[in-house]
Design an enzyme around this catalytic site. Structure first.
Site, PDB file in Angstrom:
ATOM      1  N   SER A 147       3.392   3.774  -2.781  1.00 46.59           N
ATOM      2  CA  SER A 147       3.136   4.725  -3.857  1.00 46.59           C
ATOM      3  C   SER A 147       2.145   4.146  -4.878  1.00 46.59           C
ATOM      4  O   SER A 147       1.089   4.730  -5.146  1.00 46.59           O
ATOM      5  CB  SER A 147       4.466   5.093  -4.515  1.00 46.59           C
ATOM      6  N   ASP A 167      10.611  -4.098  -5.125  1.00 48.46           N
ATOM      7  CA  ASP A 167      11.163  -5.120  -6.025  1.00 48.46           C
ATOM      8  C   ASP A 167      12.112  -6.117  -5.344  1.00 48.46           C
ATOM      9  O   ASP A 167      12.004  -7.314  -5.594  1.00 48.46           O
ATOM     10  CB  ASP A 167      11.870  -4.436  -7.212  1.00 48.46           C
ATOM     11  N   PRO A 168      13.050  -5.660  -4.492  1.00 49.70           N
ATOM     12  CA  PRO A 168      14.006  -6.631  -3.939  1.00 49.70           C
ATOM     13  C   PRO A 168      13.391  -7.667  -2.989  1.00 49.70           C
ATOM     14  O   PRO A 168      14.028  -8.672  -2.709  1.00 49.70           O
ATOM     15  CB  PRO A 168      15.017  -5.756  -3.177  1.00 49.70           C
ATOM     16  N   SER A 216       0.954   0.938   7.220  1.00 51.32           N
ATOM     17  CA  SER A 216       0.016   1.311   6.155  1.00 51.32           C
ATOM     18  C   SER A 216      -1.383   0.746   6.403  1.00 51.32           C
ATOM     19  O   SER A 216      -2.353   1.200   5.790  1.00 51.32           O
ATOM     20  CB  SER A 216       0.510   0.800   4.800  1.00 51.32           C
ATOM     21  N   HIS A 234       6.185  -3.662 -12.478  1.00 53.53           N
ATOM     22  CA  HIS A 234       7.538  -3.537 -13.037  1.00 53.53           C
ATOM     23  C   HIS A 234       8.043  -4.954 -13.264  1.00 53.53           C
ATOM     24  O   HIS A 234       7.747  -5.853 -12.463  1.00 53.53           O
ATOM     25  CB  HIS A 234       8.431  -2.774 -12.045  1.00 53.53           C
ATOM     26  N   TYR A 272       0.844  -1.196   0.000  1.00 54.66           N
ATOM     27  CA  TYR A 272       0.000   0.000   0.000  1.00 54.66           C
ATOM     28  C   TYR A 272       0.881   1.247   0.000  1.00 54.66           C
ATOM     29  O   TYR A 272       0.662   2.200   0.716  1.00 54.66           O
ATOM     30  CB  TYR A 272      -0.940  -0.018   1.216  1.00 54.66           C
TER      31      TYR A 272
HETATM   32  P1  NAD Z   1       6.613   1.428  -1.989  1.00 58.81           P
HETATM   33  O1  NAD Z   1       7.954   1.248  -1.378  1.00 58.81           O
HETATM   34  O2  NAD Z   1       6.041   2.802  -2.103  1.00 58.81           O
HETATM   35  O3  NAD Z   1       5.536   0.539  -1.193  1.00 58.81           O
HETATM   36  C1  NAD Z   1       5.752  -0.785  -0.860  1.00 58.81           C
HETATM   37  C2  NAD Z   1       4.594  -1.289  -0.015  1.00 58.81           C
HETATM   38  O4  NAD Z   1       4.801  -2.683   0.246  1.00 58.81           O
HETATM   39  C3  NAD Z   1       4.449  -0.615   1.338  1.00 58.81           C
HETATM   40  O5  NAD Z   1       3.080  -0.347   1.568  1.00 58.81           O
HETATM   41  C4  NAD Z   1       4.934  -1.689   2.310  1.00 58.81           C
HETATM   42  O6  NAD Z   1       4.303  -1.588   3.575  1.00 58.81           O
HETATM   43  C5  NAD Z   1       4.488  -2.945   1.591  1.00 58.81           C
HETATM   44  N1  NAD Z   1       5.173  -4.153   2.012  1.00 58.81           N
HETATM   45  C6  NAD Z   1       6.456  -4.322   2.400  1.00 58.81           C
HETATM   46  N2  NAD Z   1       6.677  -5.614   2.704  1.00 58.81           N
HETATM   47  C7  NAD Z   1       5.516  -6.283   2.494  1.00 58.81           C
HETATM   48  C8  NAD Z   1       5.107  -7.639   2.633  1.00 58.81           C
HETATM   49  N3  NAD Z   1       5.941  -8.572   3.052  1.00 58.81           N
HETATM   50  N4  NAD Z   1       3.805  -7.959   2.319  1.00 58.81           N
HETATM   51  C9  NAD Z   1       2.948  -7.029   1.893  1.00 58.81           C
HETATM   52  N5  NAD Z   1       3.268  -5.723   1.759  1.00 58.81           N
HETATM   53  C10 NAD Z   1       4.541  -5.358   2.057  1.00 58.81           C
HETATM   54  O7  NAD Z   1       6.659   0.700  -3.422  1.00 58.81           O
HETATM   55  P2  NAD Z   1       6.294   1.325  -4.862  1.00 58.81           P
HETATM   56  O8  NAD Z   1       7.256   2.425  -5.187  1.00 58.81           O
HETATM   57  O9  NAD Z   1       4.834   1.566  -4.933  1.00 58.81           O
HETATM   58  O10 NAD Z   1       6.695   0.094  -5.818  1.00 58.81           O
HETATM   59  C11 NAD Z   1       5.877  -1.048  -5.968  1.00 58.81           C
HETATM   60  C12 NAD Z   1       6.103  -1.614  -7.367  1.00 58.81           C
HETATM   61  O11 NAD Z   1       5.666  -0.676  -8.339  1.00 58.81           O
HETATM   62  C13 NAD Z   1       7.548  -1.938  -7.702  1.00 58.81           C
HETATM   63  O12 NAD Z   1       7.556  -3.070  -8.511  1.00 58.81           O
HETATM   64  C14 NAD Z   1       7.988  -0.714  -8.489  1.00 58.81           C
HETATM   65  O13 NAD Z   1       9.068  -0.963  -9.374  1.00 58.81           O
HETATM   66  C15 NAD Z   1       6.733  -0.413  -9.260  1.00 58.81           C
HETATM   67  N6  NAD Z   1       6.606   0.963  -9.750  1.00 58.81           N
HETATM   68  C16 NAD Z   1       6.633   1.997  -8.877  1.00 58.81           C
HETATM   69  C17 NAD Z   1       6.458   3.285  -9.326  1.00 58.81           C
HETATM   70  C18 NAD Z   1       6.350   4.437  -8.350  1.00 58.81           C
HETATM   71  O14 NAD Z   1       5.674   5.385  -8.687  1.00 58.81           O
HETATM   72  N7  NAD Z   1       6.934   4.412  -7.170  1.00 58.81           N
HETATM   73  C19 NAD Z   1       6.267   3.538 -10.708  1.00 58.81           C
HETATM   74  C20 NAD Z   1       6.217   2.440 -11.587  1.00 58.81           C
HETATM   75  C21 NAD Z   1       6.383   1.154 -11.095  1.00 58.81           C
HETATM   76 MG    MG Z   2      12.234   1.910 -12.057  1.00 57.42          MG
END
Ligand code: NAD
Ligand code: MG
Ligand code: MG
Ligand code: MG
Ligand code: MG
Ligand code: MG
Length: 332
Positions: free
Chosen positions: A27, A83-84, A53, A108, A25
């Site tokens: 970005s 991702d990691p 969150s 992604h 939950y």
């Molecule tokens: P983020 O770091 O903003 O959020 C990650 C979320 O995952 C958090 O709510 C965290 O609490 C949750 N989380 C962590 N461990 C967890 C678990 N074990 N089980 C369930 N939830 C867990 O991540 P993001 O930037 O939204 O990225 C998510 C994906 O979207 C990635 O693959 C990224 O490459 C892709 N992406 C992101 C953007 C962006 O705008 N940030 C743009 C395009 C693609």
């Molecule tokens: Mg990227």
């Protein structure tokens, strides 16, 4: 020529007839979950028990369960955790609950492209990736607009995976702006290259080098900051609106001449050769391997780089100057 899809090419009822789990939950996760919910989709959010969150998602009217519970309930699972850690979440919480005909979605392609996640053959594997930060994805949706998305199918077990991806994209507003068809390989490799060579790595190295050159030559850091960092936004805004052409229309003839003759002295044949090497290391998986190793080691070098830049004259000067520009917070 790229294939583009708009609202009329997507059938929202396909995703409305599925059960969707959004894992994470952050970005992207909050934007997908809320907009799908508003599009009449049955959505639950998967988060760890202790996650901060959780309260926010619940306040916003969403049902929150663990990632494993969400994956068990749902037949479309969107993985929006960092991702990691996606491979760990996949092995622990998703894989045990995947049934033939389920769909695994990503924002992604990293983990599929580099083989950290290997889904079973009976499952559709799709990507819907908005080409913008999650907060903009949500805001645009609420305003009746959308952020353009790219969509891809890695594995089409049902024969209907792309229609499902387009339907999902419609649910988050993507088809209002346009969805471009791509592959996991193209998305992953171009995304990593873009952020490393141009958008993040290239742009910040250019800013730092320009700033340091002026400061080392004895000019005031405040002047160097405005010249090399602050003004970059104004230039990029013009490029965004109308390409290099509009930017060059707006700057002086002197600046335009300097652009033509000096730009290639900064980004030289050597730089272009290094870009090709960077791309090759992305394509052969060595970047992905070293980044995963750094992450698993607890981010030692990452934290070192972060600290060094935070303490640099560029950043300390910028922090001081931005505080004096009170209107800047409001623009963010
Ligand atoms: P983020 O770091 O903003 O959020 C990650 C979320 O995952 C958090 O709510 C965290 O609490 C949750 N989380 C962590 N461990 C967890 C678990 N074990 N089980 C369930 N939830 C867990 O991540 P993001 O930037 O939204 O990225 C998510 C994906 O979207 C990635 O693959 C990224 O490459 C892709 N992406 C992101 C953007 C962006 O705008 N940030 C743009 C395009 C693609
Ligand atoms: Mg990227
Ligand atoms: Mg399931
Ligand atoms: Mg990107
Ligand atoms: Mg100037
Ligand atoms: Mg000028």
């Amino acid at each position: 020529m790229a294939e583009l899809f708009y609202d009329d090419a997507a059938d929202l009822s396909i995703i409305q007839n599925r059960k969707v789990a959004v894992l994470g939950y952050g970005s992207q996760g909050h934007a997908h979950a809320l907009s799908l919910r508003d599009s009449g989709v049955d959505v639950r959010v998967g988060l760890p028990e202790g996650s901060k969150s959780r309260a926010r998602a619940e306040e916003q009217g969403l049902r929150v369960v663990t990632a494993a519970e969400a994956a068990a309930e749902a037949d479309v699972i969107m993985v929006l955790v960092p991702d990691p850690i996606q491979a760990d979440v996949y092995n622990e919480s998703i894989a045990p609950h995947l049934k033939d005909g389920d769909a695994l979605f990503f924002g992604h392609g990293f983990n599929i492209r580099f083989g950290f996640i290997k889904p079973p053959a009976g499952v559709d594997v799709c990507m819907v990736a908005p080409k913008g930060p999650g907060h903009l994805v949500r805001r645009q949706f609420e305003e009746g607009r959308g952020v353009p998305c790219i969509a891809a199918v890695e594995q089409d077990a049902t024969g209907k995976a792309f229609e499902l991806a387009l339907s999902y994209a419609k649910g988050i507003g993507g088809t209002r702006a346009g969805v471009i068809k791509t592959t996991f390989t193209e998305e992953t490799e171009t995304d990593l290259f873009g952020e490393q060579a141009v958008l993040c790595g290239g742009a910040s190295a250019l800013v730092k080098a320009g700033f340091d050159t002026l400061v080392e030559a004895g000019y005031q850091p405040e002047i160097a900051y405005f010249e090399c960092l602050h003004e970059l936004k104004l230039i990029v805004d013009l490029m965004y609106e109308g390409g290099l052409e509009k930017m060059r229309w707006s700057i002086s003839e002197t600046a335009e001449w300097g652009d033509y003759v000096t730009g290639p002295r900064i980004v030289t044949d050597e730089t272009r050769a290094e870009m090709k090497k960077v791309l090759a290391e992305i394509q052969d998986g060595s970047f992905a391997k070293s980044w995963m190793a750094e992450y698993k080691a607890g981010l030692p070098k990452y934290n070192e780089y972060k600290k060094a830049d935070a303490e640099s004259t560029l950043e300390t000067t910028g922090r001081k100057l931005r505080k004096l520009m009170s209107w800047m917070d409001e623009e963010a």
